[in-house]
Design a protein around this motif. Structure first.
Motif, PDB file in Angstrom:
ATOM      1  N   GLY A 238       0.602  -1.230  -0.043  1.00 10.90           N
ATOM      2  CA  GLY A 238      -0.075   0.033   0.012  1.00 10.90           C
ATOM      3  C   GLY A 238       0.740   1.298   0.038  1.00 10.90           C
ATOM      4  N   ALA A 239       2.105   1.255   0.035  1.00 11.36           N
ATOM      5  CA  ALA A 239       2.895   2.390   0.202  1.00 11.36           C
ATOM      6  C   ALA A 239       4.333   2.081  -0.566  1.00 11.36           C
ATOM      7  N   CYS A 240       4.320   1.570  -1.927  1.00  5.42           N
ATOM      8  CA  CYS A 240       5.281   1.508  -2.850  1.00  5.42           C
ATOM      9  C   CYS A 240       5.441   2.558  -4.031  1.00  5.42           C
ATOM     10  N   ALA A 241       4.318   3.650  -4.022  1.00  6.35           N
ATOM     11  CA  ALA A 241       4.341   4.347  -5.158  1.00  6.35           C
ATOM     12  C   ALA A 241       5.124   5.584  -4.603  1.00  6.35           C
ATOM     13  N   TYR A 242       6.200   6.253  -5.095  1.00  6.73           N
ATOM     14  CA  TYR A 242       6.868   7.370  -4.743  1.00  6.73           C
ATOM     15  C   TYR A 242       6.530   8.350  -6.121  1.00  6.73           C
ATOM     16  N   THR A 243       6.152   9.485  -5.442  1.00  2.00           N
ATOM     17  CA  THR A 243       5.809  10.736  -6.728  1.00  2.00           C
ATOM     18  C   THR A 243       6.633  11.808  -6.472  1.00  2.00           C
ATOM     19  N   ASN A 244       6.802  12.620  -7.251  1.00  2.78           N
ATOM     20  CA  ASN A 244       7.637  13.803  -7.200  1.00  2.78           C
ATOM     21  C   ASN A 244       8.789  14.062  -5.941  1.00  2.78           C
TER      22      ASN A 244
END
Length: 271
Positions: A238-244
């Protein structure tokens, strides 16, 4: 200045509570009791700071739940909690000294020009993130600038404690600039939203012009480098997408890993 706070006469929380917006409260070279500052002021806020030439200290933890507050030039023997809960907004802590620091789910928080450490005893891990008792709230508009974050090396072979320099859990719009990280165990900056909620992985983060002195060490007795990088972006369900994310102009001893311990999805992540 509106008033001076004298030892055994006023506590820091009482001083803030009785001050009007714009007040500058000066502290003498005294030992003040640990305090929890609460309340809500308006701009331009209240300043609590060391008087010229004075070296005030707080014996214990200093916890802030108040808004529109600047605290400057105080040594705290325990934990410095800049923002507990969701109401500690528009807050600056500058030229502080403390063993550890915490930033909870408030906004517009600055920690600057401060000395954080040492902590050889597995006390409290430096953390920026949510409060598990407050759903959905995360810290944002956070600035950690010009600090010396060091000797967070409370290795404990019995408990398995291995606190590092700074644990970033959740939130968005954060800047880490001109800090020095030195002699911290395991990592200097670990990013891991182990909850899998609170918006997932932290986003809109800038890490620039920092010095990661290292090397990051591990047991036994902080003497063996196990080749872990200074900065680690972790993956949890649920927390593997890193953005900006922007990482630039830093000096690393052992580098940065954007996919540490997992297969992160990276969007507009630049080094």
């Amino acid at each position: 200045p509106d008033r001076a706070v004298e030892a055994n006469r006023k506590t820091l929380d009482a001083a803030y509570d009785s001050a009007s917006p714009g007040a500058d409260i000066l502290l003498g070279s005294c030992g003040y009791a640990g305090a929890t500052i609460t309340g809500a002021k308006s701009s331009p806020g209240v300043t609590i700071e060391a008087a010229p030439g004075a070296t005030p200290s707080v014996n214990g933890d200093l916890v802030n739940r108040a808004s529109w507050l600047t605290v400057r030039g105080i040594s705290v023997s325990g934990v410095l909690d800049l923002a507990e809960g969701t109401a500690a907004n528009n807050v600056v802590f500058d030229r502080m000294h403390a063993t550890n620091f915490l930033i909870g789910p408030s906004h517009d928080i600055t920690l600057s020009n401060s000395d954080i450490g040492p902590d050889p005893n597995c006390g409290v891990e430096n953390k920026i993130g949510p409060d598990g008792n407050i759903p959905n709230a995360v810290p944002y508009n956070i600035s950690v600038v010009g600090n010396y974050i060091h000797d967070q090396n409370g290795d404990n072979p019995v408990s398995g404690c291995h606190f590092g320099g700074l644990f970033l859990i959740a939130g968005h719009d954060m800047t880490f600039a001109r800090n020095t990280f030195a002699r911290n165990v395991v990592y200097d900056l670990q990013v891991q939203n182990f909850t899998g909620s609170y918006g997932g992985a932290p986003s809109n983060v800038t890490i620039e012009n920092n010095w990661f002195v290292g090397p990051v060490e591990w047991l036994p007795l902080d003497t063996t480098w196990d080749r872990q990088p200074n900065v680690q972006l972790d993956c949890r369900p649920g927390a593997c997408a890193y953005t900006n994310w922007l990482v630039r102009f830093n000096s690393f001893t052992s580098g940065v890993d954007f996919r540490f311990d997992g297969n992160n999805a990276l969007t507009n992540v630049r080094a």
